[in-house]
Each structure stands twice: as C-alpha cells, then as structure tokens.
Design a protein around this motif. Structure first.
Motif, short mmCIF file in Angstrom:
data_model
loop_
_atom_site.label_atom_id
_atom_site.label_comp_id
_atom_site.label_asym_id
_atom_site.label_seq_id
_atom_site.Cartn_x
_atom_site.Cartn_y
_atom_site.Cartn_z
N ILE A 55 0.89 -1.13 -0.07
CA ILE A 55 -0.02 0.06 -0.20
C ILE A 55 0.84 1.25 -0.02
O ILE A 55 1.76 1.32 0.75
CB ILE A 55 -1.04 -0.01 1.24
N LEU A 56 0.44 2.11 -0.70
CA LEU A 56 1.15 3.59 -0.91
C LEU A 56 -0.01 4.34 -0.45
O LEU A 56 -0.97 4.64 -1.37
CB LEU A 56 1.44 3.83 -2.32
N ARG A 57 0.09 4.99 0.75
CA ARG A 57 -1.07 5.93 1.30
C ARG A 57 -0.71 7.39 1.06
O ARG A 57 0.63 7.95 1.26
CB ARG A 57 -1.15 5.58 2.85
N PHE A 58 -1.71 8.24 0.97
CA PHE A 58 -1.72 9.59 0.94
C PHE A 58 -2.65 10.17 2.13
O PHE A 58 -3.87 9.81 1.96
CB PHE A 58 -2.06 10.16 -0.36
N TYR A 59 -2.18 10.86 3.05
CA TYR A 59 -3.02 11.14 4.16
C TYR A 59 -2.51 12.45 4.65
O TYR A 59 -1.43 13.12 4.59
CB TYR A 59 -3.02 10.04 5.30
N ASP A 60 -3.71 13.16 5.45
CA ASP A 60 -3.40 14.27 6.33
C ASP A 60 -3.46 13.70 7.69
O ASP A 60 -2.79 13.32 8.41
CB ASP A 60 -4.16 15.40 5.78
N SER A 61 -4.57 14.08 8.48
CA SER A 61 -5.23 13.60 9.52
C SER A 61 -5.37 12.00 9.42
O SER A 61 -5.69 11.53 10.60
CB SER A 61 -6.19 14.60 10.18
N THR A 62 -6.25 11.73 8.37
CA THR A 62 -6.63 10.52 8.13
C THR A 62 -6.20 10.13 6.65
O THR A 62 -5.75 10.56 5.76
CB THR A 62 -8.18 10.38 8.30
N THR A 63 -6.19 8.75 6.42
CA THR A 63 -5.96 8.06 5.16
C THR A 63 -6.97 8.54 4.17
O THR A 63 -8.09 8.20 4.55
CB THR A 63 -5.60 6.66 5.30
N ALA A 64 -6.73 9.64 3.19
CA ALA A 64 -7.83 9.96 2.44
C ALA A 64 -7.59 9.23 1.09
O ALA A 64 -8.65 9.13 0.47
CB ALA A 64 -7.62 11.42 2.25
N GLY A 65 -6.38 8.83 0.64
CA GLY A 65 -6.31 8.08 -0.81
C GLY A 65 -5.15 7.18 -0.69
O GLY A 65 -4.18 7.18 0.21
N GLN A 66 -5.05 6.05 -1.31
CA GLN A 66 -4.02 5.24 -1.49
C GLN A 66 -3.91 4.46 -2.89
O GLN A 66 -4.95 4.37 -3.63
CB GLN A 66 -4.16 4.12 -0.27
N ILE A 67 -2.94 3.64 -2.86
CA ILE A 67 -2.93 2.94 -4.17
C ILE A 67 -2.45 1.60 -3.57
O ILE A 67 -1.41 1.44 -2.73
CB ILE A 67 -1.88 3.22 -5.24
N ALA A 68 -3.10 0.41 -3.52
CA ALA A 68 -2.88 -0.84 -3.03
C ALA A 68 -2.84 -1.93 -3.94
O ALA A 68 -3.60 -1.84 -4.85
CB ALA A 68 -3.89 -1.15 -2.18
N TYR A 69 -1.90 -2.98 -3.72
CA TYR A 69 -1.84 -4.16 -4.61
C TYR A 69 -2.11 -5.57 -3.76
O TYR A 69 -1.18 -5.60 -2.84
CB TYR A 69 -0.55 -4.04 -5.40
N ASP A 70 -2.93 -6.07 -4.12
CA ASP A 70 -3.20 -7.30 -3.09
C ASP A 70 -2.51 -8.46 -3.80
O ASP A 70 -3.05 -8.86 -5.03
CB ASP A 70 -4.69 -7.57 -3.17
N HIS A 71 -1.70 -9.19 -3.29
CA HIS A 71 -0.91 -10.22 -3.86
C HIS A 71 -1.75 -11.46 -3.87
O HIS A 71 -1.62 -12.29 -4.67
CB HIS A 71 0.44 -10.55 -3.50
N SER A 72 -2.71 -11.58 -3.08
CA SER A 72 -3.42 -12.74 -2.93
C SER A 72 -4.53 -12.75 -4.00
O SER A 72 -4.79 -13.94 -4.62
CB SER A 72 -4.08 -13.19 -1.63
N LEU A 73 -4.76 -11.64 -4.73
CA LEU A 73 -5.84 -11.42 -5.81
C LEU A 73 -5.11 -11.05 -6.98
O LEU A 73 -5.72 -11.00 -8.10
CB LEU A 73 -6.94 -10.74 -5.41
N ASP A 74 -3.64 -10.79 -7.00
CA ASP A 74 -3.24 -9.84 -8.08
C ASP A 74 -4.09 -8.76 -8.37
O ASP A 74 -4.53 -8.67 -9.81
CB ASP A 74 -2.82 -11.07 -8.96
N ALA A 75 -4.69 -8.06 -7.72
CA ALA A 75 -5.30 -7.01 -8.09
C ALA A 75 -4.96 -5.63 -7.50
O ALA A 75 -4.51 -5.64 -6.47
CB ALA A 75 -6.91 -7.29 -7.71
N MET A 76 -5.17 -4.66 -8.35
CA MET A 76 -4.66 -3.05 -7.81
C MET A 76 -5.85 -2.36 -7.51
O MET A 76 -6.98 -2.32 -8.39
CB MET A 76 -3.84 -2.69 -8.55
N SER A 77 -5.90 -1.59 -6.65
CA SER A 77 -7.09 -0.77 -6.38
C SER A 77 -6.61 0.66 -6.21
O SER A 77 -5.43 0.99 -5.41
CB SER A 77 -7.85 -1.27 -5.10
N PHE A 78 -7.40 1.64 -6.43
CA PHE A 78 -7.05 3.11 -6.28
C PHE A 78 -8.01 3.85 -5.28
O PHE A 78 -9.53 3.62 -5.64
CB PHE A 78 -6.97 4.01 -7.41
N VAL A 79 -7.90 4.36 -4.19
CA VAL A 79 -8.81 4.92 -3.21
C VAL A 79 -8.88 6.48 -3.23
O VAL A 79 -7.71 6.92 -3.25
CB VAL A 79 -8.35 4.45 -1.96
N THR A 80 -9.75 6.89 -3.17
CA THR A 80 -10.24 8.49 -3.08
C THR A 80 -11.13 8.76 -2.22
O THR A 80 -12.08 8.05 -1.85
CB THR A 80 -10.28 9.36 -4.34
#
Length: 199
Positions: A55-80
C-alpha cells in the motif's frame, strides 16, 4: 552498524544495500527524491509475501487516498476520499465504482449516471451524451453544459422477464415493444424510408 563493505544498518545487522532500516522510518522534509537525472531507470519497491498487500498511502489527519496491490488476488485498487474508486483485477478488467469487474470496463453507480461522452467543440447544450443503467433500464440522454441531466431520456431500453425488451423514444416508461412520445399534438412521429433501385 556499518559493514566492511560500507553498508549502514539501522535496527538490523543484515544489510543488502547502502542503507537498510529494520523497522519504521519517517522523513519529515517536504521531498523524498529517488534517483538522479542521469538514471535511465529508477524504481521504488514495496515488498510483501504472496498473501500480503502493498500500500502507498496519501494522508493528512486521516488516510484519504491510497494505491494498493493485493498479492493474493493479483489486483490493484485506487482509493479516493477513503473509498475504493477503481479496481484492476487479475484479468485486467477495470471496475469504476465496483471492486469485482466482470468485463474489460465496468462502471457502477447508485444514481444511474454511468458514462458521459463529451464533445467540447459542440455548441451550448449539445456537448454531452449520458449513458445510464438504472432500475433495469438502459437510457441514452443528454445533459446541459453544467451536467444537469435531462428529465426525459431520448432512448430507453427495458429488460426483465415481464415487460422486458421494450424500446422507448423520448420516454422513460415505454408501454409497448416500441413507444414513441411527442409533446406536439401534430406532426410525423415515425418515418420509415426505403431506397430501392431495380435498374
């Protein structure tokens, strides 16, 4: 610890590079720079086991965004805004608004506004076409330049075992297999033209 090769270890005695930190690290400066202008290729690695998630997270006081790669599913997700906005699964399918896309591109919403096609060179009120899937109906409509959806779609297709397969033109509620609605009391509603040359 500094090894005989000049490698530095903080919190670890096993150094595989010039600097190895065995634990959490924090950079309080404004920039973290990797590589130089002379590098032909520069990489940042996030290591995990086969069941982990990087996980690569972008946050201020809380985690607002992230890019994550789930190796068990081989899937990538983008959070905003703390919600998953897009997912790319192991088959390369892209899901917008869904984490389980079953087609090459799947757009899911709760308000029916799925896809907008825009021509920015068109005139006022003619720039945008709206494709929607809502309550078992597929509709094609237009929007204003301010993206206010039209109240009546230009084309409606229904589905379902009962009352399915109906087509509506200028109506959202077709009552027959083909329903054409016009607010004008007179005029041509359906025009069928055939061009045939037997010469």
């Amino acid at each position: 610890i500094i090894s005989t090769a000049g490698n530095v270890g903080i919190g670890t005695t096993t150094m595989g590079s010039l600097l190895t930190v065995g634990g959490n690290a924090e950079v309080t400066g404004s920039n973290f720079i990797v590589g130089t202008s002379t590098n032909s290729s520069t990489s940042i690695y996030i290591k995990n086991n086969a069941a982990g998630t990087g996980i690569l997270r972008f946050y201020d006081s809380t985690t607002a965004g992230q890019i994550a790669y789930d190796h068990s599913l081989d899937a990538m997700s983008f959070v905003t805004n703390a919600s998953t906005a897009m997912t790319i699964n192991t088959s390369g399918n892209i899901g917008i608004g869904t984490t389980t896309p079953f087609a090459r591109l799947q757009a899911a919403t709760t308000d029916g506004r799925n896809i907008v096609l825009s021509d920015t060179d068109a005139g006022d009120g003619l720039k945008h076409w709206l494709l929607s899937s809502e309550s078992g109906k597929f509709t094609i409509g237009s929007t204003t330049d301010g993206y206010a959806t039209s109240t009546t779609p230009l084309l409606t297709l229904t589905q379902g075992d009962i009352g399915g397969g109906m087509v509506g033109i200028n109506t959202k509620t077709p009552t027959n297999y083909l329903s054409v609605f016009s607010s004008s009391p007179s005029g041509t509603y359906v025009d069928i033209t055939s061009q045939y040359d037997d010469a």
